[in-house]
Design a protein around this motif. Structure first.
Motif, PDB file in Angstrom:
ATOM      1  N   ALA A 191       8.839  -1.264   6.297  1.00 32.54           N
ATOM      2  CA  ALA A 191       8.592  -2.332   7.271  1.00 32.54           C
ATOM      3  C   ALA A 191       7.716  -3.441   6.685  1.00 32.54           C
ATOM      4  CB  ALA A 191       7.925  -1.747   8.519  1.00 32.54           C
ATOM      5  N   ARG A 192       7.028  -3.158   5.579  1.00 31.63           N
ATOM      6  CA  ARG A 192       6.142  -4.155   4.971  1.00 31.63           C
ATOM      7  C   ARG A 192       6.595  -4.548   3.572  1.00 31.63           C
ATOM      8  NH1 ARG A 192       0.010  -2.449   5.785  1.00 31.63           N
ATOM      9  NH2 ARG A 192      -0.207  -4.642   5.185  1.00 31.63           N
ATOM     10  N   ARG A 193       7.890  -4.367   3.301  1.00 30.93           N
ATOM     11  CA  ARG A 193       8.407  -4.660   1.970  1.00 30.93           C
ATOM     12  C   ARG A 193       8.292  -6.136   1.597  1.00 30.93           C
ATOM     13  NH1 ARG A 193      12.422  -4.230   5.577  1.00 30.93           N
ATOM     14  NH2 ARG A 193      14.306  -5.537   5.429  1.00 30.93           N
ATOM     15  N   PHE A 194       8.451  -7.017   2.586  1.00 28.60           N
ATOM     16  CA  PHE A 194       8.355  -8.454   2.289  1.00 28.60           C
ATOM     17  C   PHE A 194       6.906  -8.859   2.016  1.00 28.60           C
ATOM     18  CE2 PHE A 194      12.332  -8.260   4.809  1.00 28.60           C
ATOM     19  CZ  PHE A 194      13.193  -8.775   3.846  1.00 28.60           C
ATOM     20  N   SER A 195       5.960  -8.218   2.683  1.00 29.13           N
ATOM     21  CA  SER A 195       4.552  -8.485   2.389  1.00 29.13           C
ATOM     22  C   SER A 195       4.212  -8.054   0.968  1.00 29.13           C
ATOM     23  CB  SER A 195       3.654  -7.728   3.383  1.00 29.13           C
ATOM     24  OG  SER A 195       3.893  -8.152   4.702  1.00 29.13           O
ATOM     25  N   ILE A 196       4.785  -6.931   0.549  1.00 29.10           N
ATOM     26  CA  ILE A 196       4.570  -6.463  -0.826  1.00 29.10           C
ATOM     27  C   ILE A 196       5.126  -7.477  -1.822  1.00 29.10           C
ATOM     28  CG2 ILE A 196       5.251  -4.671  -2.493  1.00 29.10           C
ATOM     29  CD1 ILE A 196       5.181  -2.661  -0.176  1.00 29.10           C
ATOM     30  N   HIS A 197       6.334  -7.981  -1.533  1.00 30.97           N
ATOM     31  CA  HIS A 197       6.952  -8.948  -2.435  1.00 30.97           C
ATOM     32  C   HIS A 197       6.151 -10.251  -2.475  1.00 30.97           C
ATOM     33  CE1 HIS A 197      10.094 -10.846  -4.742  1.00 30.97           C
ATOM     34  NE2 HIS A 197      10.165 -11.837  -3.858  1.00 30.97           N
ATOM     35  N   THR A 198       5.627 -10.673  -1.329  1.00 30.13           N
ATOM     36  CA  THR A 198       4.822 -11.902  -1.284  1.00 30.13           C
ATOM     37  C   THR A 198       3.564 -11.763  -2.142  1.00 30.13           C
ATOM     38  OG1 THR A 198       5.629 -12.382   0.957  1.00 30.13           O
ATOM     39  CG2 THR A 198       3.622 -13.509   0.233  1.00 30.13           C
ATOM     40  N   MET A 199       2.887 -10.625  -2.035  1.00 27.48           N
ATOM     41  CA  MET A 199       1.688 -10.396  -2.847  1.00 27.48           C
ATOM     42  C   MET A 199       2.029 -10.363  -4.327  1.00 27.48           C
ATOM     43  SD  MET A 199      -0.678  -7.670  -0.704  1.00 27.48           S
ATOM     44  CE  MET A 199       0.615  -6.521  -0.274  1.00 27.48           C
ATOM     45  N   LYS A 200       3.199  -9.854  -4.642  1.00 29.59           N
ATOM     46  CA  LYS A 200       3.626  -9.814  -6.040  1.00 29.59           C
ATOM     47  C   LYS A 200       3.886 -11.225  -6.563  1.00 29.59           C
ATOM     48  CE  LYS A 200       7.676  -8.111  -7.074  1.00 29.59           C
ATOM     49  NZ  LYS A 200       8.804  -7.182  -7.335  1.00 29.59           N
ATOM     50  N   LEU A 201       4.433 -12.106  -5.698  1.00 30.97           N
ATOM     51  CA  LEU A 201       4.721 -13.484  -6.109  1.00 30.97           C
ATOM     52  C   LEU A 201       3.456 -14.296  -6.386  1.00 30.97           C
ATOM     53  CD1 LEU A 201       7.672 -14.457  -3.708  1.00 30.97           C
ATOM     54  CD2 LEU A 201       7.803 -13.969  -6.157  1.00 30.97           C
ATOM     55  N   VAL A 202       2.381 -14.006  -5.649  1.00 29.08           N
ATOM     56  CA  VAL A 202       1.145 -14.776  -5.846  1.00 29.08           C
ATOM     57  C   VAL A 202       0.297 -14.215  -6.979  1.00 29.08           C
ATOM     58  CG1 VAL A 202       1.073 -15.511  -3.433  1.00 29.08           C
ATOM     59  CG2 VAL A 202      -0.121 -13.422  -4.118  1.00 29.08           C
ATOM     60  N   GLY A 203       0.830 -13.243  -7.714  1.00 31.86           N
ATOM     61  CA  GLY A 203       0.159 -12.758  -8.917  1.00 31.86           C
ATOM     62  C   GLY A 203      -0.672 -11.505  -8.765  1.00 31.86           C
ATOM     63  N   ALA A 204      -0.620 -10.860  -7.627  1.00 34.34           N
ATOM     64  CA  ALA A 204      -1.403  -9.629  -7.450  1.00 34.34           C
ATOM     65  C   ALA A 204      -0.842  -8.511  -8.321  1.00 34.34           C
ATOM     66  CB  ALA A 204      -1.387  -9.198  -5.983  1.00 34.34           C
ATOM     67  N   SER A 205      -1.709  -7.737  -8.924  1.00 34.97           N
ATOM     68  CA  SER A 205      -1.260  -6.631  -9.778  1.00 34.97           C
ATOM     69  C   SER A 205      -0.694  -5.504  -8.928  1.00 34.97           C
ATOM     70  CB  SER A 205      -2.425  -6.102 -10.622  1.00 34.97           C
ATOM     71  OG  SER A 205      -3.399  -5.512  -9.790  1.00 34.97           O
ATOM     72  N   TRP A 206       0.109  -4.657  -9.571  1.00 37.88           N
ATOM     73  CA  TRP A 206       0.703  -3.538  -8.838  1.00 37.88           C
ATOM     74  C   TRP A 206      -0.370  -2.602  -8.283  1.00 37.88           C
ATOM     75  CZ3 TRP A 206       5.901  -1.236 -10.915  1.00 37.88           C
ATOM     76  CH2 TRP A 206       6.850  -2.271 -11.000  1.00 37.88           C
ATOM     77  N   GLY A 207      -1.412  -2.369  -9.076  1.00 40.03           N
ATOM     78  CA  GLY A 207      -2.493  -1.504  -8.617  1.00 40.03           C
ATOM     79  C   GLY A 207      -3.204  -2.075  -7.402  1.00 40.03           C
ATOM     80  N   PHE A 208      -3.415  -3.403  -7.393  1.00 37.16           N
ATOM     81  CA  PHE A 208      -4.082  -4.062  -6.275  1.00 37.16           C
ATOM     82  C   PHE A 208      -3.232  -3.966  -5.013  1.00 37.16           C
ATOM     83  CE2 PHE A 208      -4.904  -7.790  -3.620  1.00 37.16           C
ATOM     84  CZ  PHE A 208      -6.280  -7.732  -3.489  1.00 37.16           C
ATOM     85  N   ILE A 209      -1.921  -4.133  -5.158  1.00 35.74           N
ATOM     86  CA  ILE A 209      -0.999  -4.060  -4.013  1.00 35.74           C
ATOM     87  C   ILE A 209      -0.906  -2.627  -3.498  1.00 35.74           C
ATOM     88  CG2 ILE A 209       1.405  -4.379  -3.266  1.00 35.74           C
ATOM     89  CD1 ILE A 209       1.619  -6.578  -5.430  1.00 35.74           C
ATOM     90  N   ARG A 210      -0.868  -1.699  -4.433  1.00 37.84           N
ATOM     91  CA  ARG A 210      -0.644  -0.296  -4.071  1.00 37.84           C
ATOM     92  C   ARG A 210      -1.879   0.354  -3.435  1.00 37.84           C
ATOM     93  NH1 ARG A 210       1.719   1.157  -8.688  1.00 37.84           N
ATOM     94  NH2 ARG A 210      -0.323   1.421  -9.658  1.00 37.84           N
TER      95      ARG A 210
END
Length: 292
Positions: A191-210
């Motif tokens: 349900a939050r997959r697009f939020s994950i993708h948005t954070m990835k686009l703005v340069g957030a690291s995988w560890g920070f997102i996860r």
């Protein structure tokens, strides 16, 4: 806009409650299996340590010789407890059992003195008992060695079967619990997959997102584990009220290991499942997010 946020928050809250309840139910079942395995092991030890090996002593053995023999036997590594029964004590017990004095029919005491031995649990098996029996028979003043061979074989066979069944159930339950919890977490992360993708686009690291996902689901796993421990504690208390003798095999180590296992699996499975689920969406491209 506020209404949409409220609806989204309500949905996430419902997902959290669902995940917490489903995880707690799985952990309760897992805790019951762990508790059963540990209790069965303690029950096996308790039964084995209450199996009695009886040494019948010869009639000409004096009390002094018997006490020296008992002191010698106590040094053997397989002895857990040892009780010497004199001819006089055997006579008193015989009179109590029979309701009559055998000396009325015979001039002498017909009972022999004996030694009752309970073994350490590690030696309470058929092979060890055969060796121990041969050793005890080698003493000149021992006329006979008696023990319940069929009972020992039955106890060992039944405990082995129960342990295999419970361990198999534990393994299957672990696989099922991982699958159920993983599916629940994956739907929540989906349900939050697009939020994950948005954070990835703005340069957030995988560890920070996860990290926030893993922390959130580990907290839910901890809450589910606490609920499961409370439920298991209530069930054990009811069992104690119904059968107080359960304390013979129920130790604080069993309770601690059961609770520790429940908490560990509650944290471990939720952390692992959330990591796998978030990584799956982190690896996806934007176009793929619309296709699932």
């Amino acid at each position: 806009m506020a209404k949409r946020r409220k609806k989204t928050g309500s949905r996430h809250g419902l997902q959290a409650v669902t995940l917490c309840i489903s995880t707690a139910m799985v952990l309760i079942l897992l805790g019951l299996v762990v508790f059963s395995v540990l209790t069965a092991r303690n029950l096996s030890t308790y039964v084995k340590q209450n199996i009695v090996v009886t040494l019948m002593l010869q009639d000409d053995m004096t009390s002094g010789e018997a006490k020296q023999f008992c002191s010698k036997l106590k040094q053997r590594p397989y002895i857990c407890r040892l009780d010497y029964i004199s001819k006089e004590q055997a006579l008193r017990e015989g009179i109590k059992t029979l309701g009559a004095d055998p000396r009325e029919f015979a001039d002498t005491n017909p009972f022999l003195s004996s030694i009752e031995i309970t073994l350490n649990a590690d030696y309470a098996n058929t092979d060890s008992l055969q060796i121990i029996s041969r050793e005890l028979k080698s003493y000149s003043k021992v006329s006979e060695v008696k023990y319940q061979k069929d009972l020992i074989d039955s106890v060992n066979a039944n405990i082995a079967k129960i342990s295999i069944v419970l361990l198999t159930i534990a393994l299957l339950l672990t696989i099922v619990s991982f699958s159920l919890i993983n599916n629940t977490i994956r739907l929540s992360v989906y349900a939050r997959r697009f939020s994950i993708h948005t954070m990835k686009l703005v340069g957030a690291s995988w560890g920070f997102i996860r990290a926030p996902f893993v922390r959130r689901y580990m907290l839910l796993g901890l809450l589910a584990a606490i609920i499961a421990c409370i439920a298991l504690g209530g069930a054990i208390y009811i069992l104690y009220m119904y059968e107080p003798d359960i304390l013979e095999v129920l130790t604080w180590q069993v309770l601690a290991i059961t609770a520790g296992t429940v908490v560990f699996f509650g944290l471990f499975i939720t952390a692992l499942c959330s990591t796998i689920s978030v990584n799956k969406f982190l690896k996806m491209k934007a176009g793929d997010l619309y296709k699932i």
